[in-house]
Design a protein around this motif. Structure first.
Motif, PDB file in Angstrom:
ATOM      1  N   GLN A   1       1.640  -2.150  -7.452  1.00  0.00           N
ATOM      2  CA  GLN A   1       1.001  -1.920  -6.159  1.00  0.00           C
ATOM      3  C   GLN A   1       1.139  -0.449  -5.763  1.00  0.00           C
ATOM      4  OE1 GLN A   1      -0.653  -4.277  -3.863  1.00  0.00           O
ATOM      5  NE2 GLN A   1      -0.839  -5.143  -5.894  1.00  0.00           N
ATOM      6  N   LEU A   2       2.361   0.078  -5.896  1.00  0.00           N
ATOM      7  CA  LEU A   2       2.603   1.480  -5.538  1.00  0.00           C
ATOM      8  C   LEU A   2       1.711   2.401  -6.366  1.00  0.00           C
ATOM      9  CD1 LEU A   2       6.488   1.824  -5.123  1.00  0.00           C
ATOM     10  CD2 LEU A   2       4.759   2.410  -3.446  1.00  0.00           C
ATOM     11  N   GLN A   3       1.593   2.072  -7.655  1.00  0.00           N
ATOM     12  CA  GLN A   3       0.797   2.864  -8.577  1.00  0.00           C
ATOM     13  C   GLN A   3      -0.690   2.772  -8.205  1.00  0.00           C
ATOM     14  OE1 GLN A   3       2.198   4.816 -10.615  1.00  0.00           O
ATOM     15  NE2 GLN A   3       0.455   5.518 -11.811  1.00  0.00           N
ATOM     16  N   LYS A   4      -1.122   1.559  -7.900  1.00  0.00           N
ATOM     17  CA  LYS A   4      -2.539   1.288  -7.607  1.00  0.00           C
ATOM     18  C   LYS A   4      -2.994   2.021  -6.338  1.00  0.00           C
ATOM     19  CE  LYS A   4      -5.615  -2.741  -7.239  1.00  0.00           C
ATOM     20  NZ  LYS A   4      -5.624  -4.219  -7.102  1.00  0.00           N
ATOM     21  N   TYR A   5      -2.132   2.046  -5.338  1.00  0.00           N
ATOM     22  CA  TYR A   5      -2.534   2.623  -4.045  1.00  0.00           C
ATOM     23  C   TYR A   5      -1.866   3.969  -3.778  1.00  0.00           C
ATOM     24  CZ  TYR A   5      -4.289  -2.077  -3.456  1.00  0.00           C
ATOM     25  OH  TYR A   5      -4.945  -3.265  -3.643  1.00  0.00           O
ATOM     26  N   ARG A   6      -1.346   4.607  -4.864  1.00  0.00           N
ATOM     27  CA  ARG A   6      -0.550   5.827  -4.689  1.00  0.00           C
ATOM     28  C   ARG A   6      -1.299   6.933  -3.963  1.00  0.00           C
ATOM     29  NH1 ARG A   6      -2.734   5.729  -9.555  1.00  0.00           N
ATOM     30  NH2 ARG A   6      -3.436   7.614 -10.626  1.00  0.00           N
TER      31      ARG A   6
END
Lengths: 186, 186
Positions: free
Chosen positions: A74-79
């Motif tokens: 999630q963090l990576q996707k919406y970074r």
């Protein structure tokens, strides 16, 4: 009730009480004997308990690992969402500059530069998964569009259709970063 | 070697072999006896083993939790780096546009717009922790600066000093996103 009858009854009652006590004594002995476990039984219980604790810990490791992988994804996707949100106004301004009709050479050259920068910003957005939200002519969707004005429906724009975009909206994958500000037919 | 001597030697060898066998038999018995453990001993071993497994699992939970927290913090801290890297060229181009001397009104108006956009991008960078790398007049630092040209040292610029910046560099917290391209004194 005669004196002898009274005595008899008293005896019976005393007998009953005595019997009760005897029964209780027997019960007490039974309870006292139960907790006396063999060393093997005690160890087996401890082993079962420890095995249970180990299995719970193993399950927790699996849970934590899955949860953390999801969080990382999630963090990576919406970074890019925080920085992207801060760029929308700049893109708005550059697009506004692009709409100006220029007459002289220097202004045309500047405008050409602005166009290149805008193109570069749009590419950066695209590469990071940031897309413009489809709006004009689309059915009005309150999760994507923010109606700031309404006009009567026409043949071209039936009720609940986005008639005009006042400010572009953007989404990052499935997440709306800025809804499109629109005029909607009613 | 005489016949009697040979016989003696043979006897000795046979004795040795016989003794060996006896010793082996004794050893075999010892090995056979060793694994005969009481139920209590077996359970105690299993319990010790299970406790060890549980303690290892607990330690692993602590390790995973710490590692994941660190990973999340790192992802959070450097989340903007990918999008930011794609914006540097745009900022370069806008800064280049700002350096142009304008003569007519329309170009001046466009330039004013570009200036506002540039200011807005710089603010976005600042808010996300992206900073310009100090360069001009600083001691040359190969971890921050990339030397593309050298000139002889002077009184103003002693050896290994950044004399001029050819392209701005940026860092995100402690991480260099783009080194500064510089001319360095030698």
């Amino acid at each position: 009730m005669s004196e002898s009858e009274k005595e008899k009854q008293t005896e019976e009652i005393l007998d009953e009480v005595a019997n009760d006590e005897v029964i209780e004594d027997v019960a007490d002995e039974a309870i006292d004997e139960e907790p006396v476990k063999s060393e093997v039984e005690v160890l087996q219980e401890k082993l079962d308990e420890m095995e249970d604790k180990f299995l719970r810990a193993s399950a927790e490791i699996a849970n934590i690992t899955t949860r953390n992988r999801n969080e990382r994804e999630q963090l990576q996707k919406y970074r890019s969402q925080d920085l992207a949100k801060k760029l929308f106004t700049s893109v708005d301004n550059l697009e506004r500059a692009m709409a100006i009709e220029v007459h002289d050479e220097q202004a045309a050259s500047l405008k050409k530069g602005v166009e290149m920068v805008l193109e570069s910003l749009r590419n950066a957005f695209k590469e990071e998964g940031i897309e413009e939200i489809l709006a004009k002519g689309q059915p009005f969707d309150p999760t994507l569009h923010q109606a700031v004005q309404t006009i009567p429906a026409t043949d071209e724009f039936p009720a609940d259709t986005v008639v005009e975009v006042l400010q572009k909206g953007y989404k990052l994958h499935d997440r709306v970063l800025r809804p499109t500000m629109v005029i909607v037919s009613q």
